[in-house]
Design a protein around this motif. Structure first.
Motif, PDB file in Angstrom:
ATOM      1  N   ALA A 191      45.866  33.241  34.221  1.00  0.00           N
ATOM      2  CA  ALA A 191      45.180  33.500  35.473  1.00  0.00           C
ATOM      3  C   ALA A 191      43.919  32.654  35.535  1.00  0.00           C
ATOM      4  N   TRP A 250      44.078  39.638  44.731  1.00  0.00           N
ATOM      5  CA  TRP A 250      44.467  38.341  44.173  1.00  0.00           C
ATOM      6  C   TRP A 250      45.959  38.189  44.429  1.00  0.00           C
ATOM      7  N   LYS A 289      37.892  34.429  37.080  1.00  0.00           N
ATOM      8  CA  LYS A 289      37.168  34.942  38.232  1.00  0.00           C
ATOM      9  C   LYS A 289      35.757  34.388  38.189  1.00  0.00           C
ATOM     10  N   ARG A 300      43.361  38.233  33.838  1.00  0.00           N
ATOM     11  CA  ARG A 300      42.373  38.092  34.919  1.00  0.00           C
ATOM     12  C   ARG A 300      41.375  39.248  34.930  1.00  0.00           C
ATOM     13  N   TYR A 301      41.857  40.481  34.784  1.00  0.00           N
ATOM     14  CA  TYR A 301      40.982  41.642  34.928  1.00  0.00           C
ATOM     15  C   TYR A 301      40.413  42.145  33.606  1.00  0.00           C
TER      16      TYR A 301
END
Length: 187
Positions: A183, A137, A186, A40-41
């Motif tokens: 994930a 999150w 975003k 995700r990041y």
């Protein structure tokens, strides 16, 4: 994993704590959870896993530096600046851990009980001075991912100099669903 109490400032070192305290402050992260957070990041540049434990986060961040008190690398001794710190910190020393994380990193992503972020005025002030929370999150409860508590758990992204608002991506847990290993992207 959540481990690594330093010896400075009057806080007991993890190795000097009683068995029960050690047990409560060592929480291993499921591999799928670590993978989802890293995906995700997408941390880049110089990365540090501050409490490697069994390596759940570290395995998904090739080339990342690491600390692990059980292996003689105390996070509180780390002084080199990094772009990202990603991991699962010890909850019992959250303010001290965050303070040191903020000293060395521009981006900090921790798997923590969401309530820990907002648990004290001192912590909120420290976070505001650093820059703020870019995102919370929270797709899990602790029990759903094998922790000994049932509170909402998620990845919290603290960002140095953050000037925008905070994105809250709260996913209602589906007790019957399997743990996802990817994930959502975003926006």
């Amino acid at each position: 994993m959540s481990a690594g109490l330093g010896a400075t400032g009057g806080t007991k070192h993890l190795c000097d704590m009683g068995t029960e305290a050690k047990r409560r402050d060592v929480v291993y992260t499921p591999d799928a959870v670590a993978a989802a957070i890293v995906q995700r990041y997408k941390p880049r540049g110089r990365i540090l896993d501050p409490c490697r434990g069994d390596g759940a986060f570290w395995r998904h961040m090739p080339g990342a530096a690491w600390c692990e008190i059980a292996e003689g690398r105390d996070f509180f001794d780390w002084r080199e600046p990094v772009d990202w710190v990603v991991g699962n910190p010890p909850y019992s020393v959250m303010n001290r851990w965050l303070e040191h994380s903020f000293e060395v990193a521009d981006n900090v992503v921790y798997l923590i009980p969401v309530a820990k972020v907002f648990g004290s005025l001192m912590r909120l002030r420290m976070i505001a001075e650093y820059g703020g929370v870019a995102e919370v999150w929270a797709p899990w409860t602790g029990r759903a991912i094998g922790f000994e508590f049932g509170w909402a758990v998620g990845a919290v992204h603290f960002k140095r100099g953050h000037a925008g608002g905070t994105v809250f991506d709260i996913v209602a847990p589906n007790v019957g669903a399997k743990l996802e290993t990817t994930a959502p992207a975003k926006n």
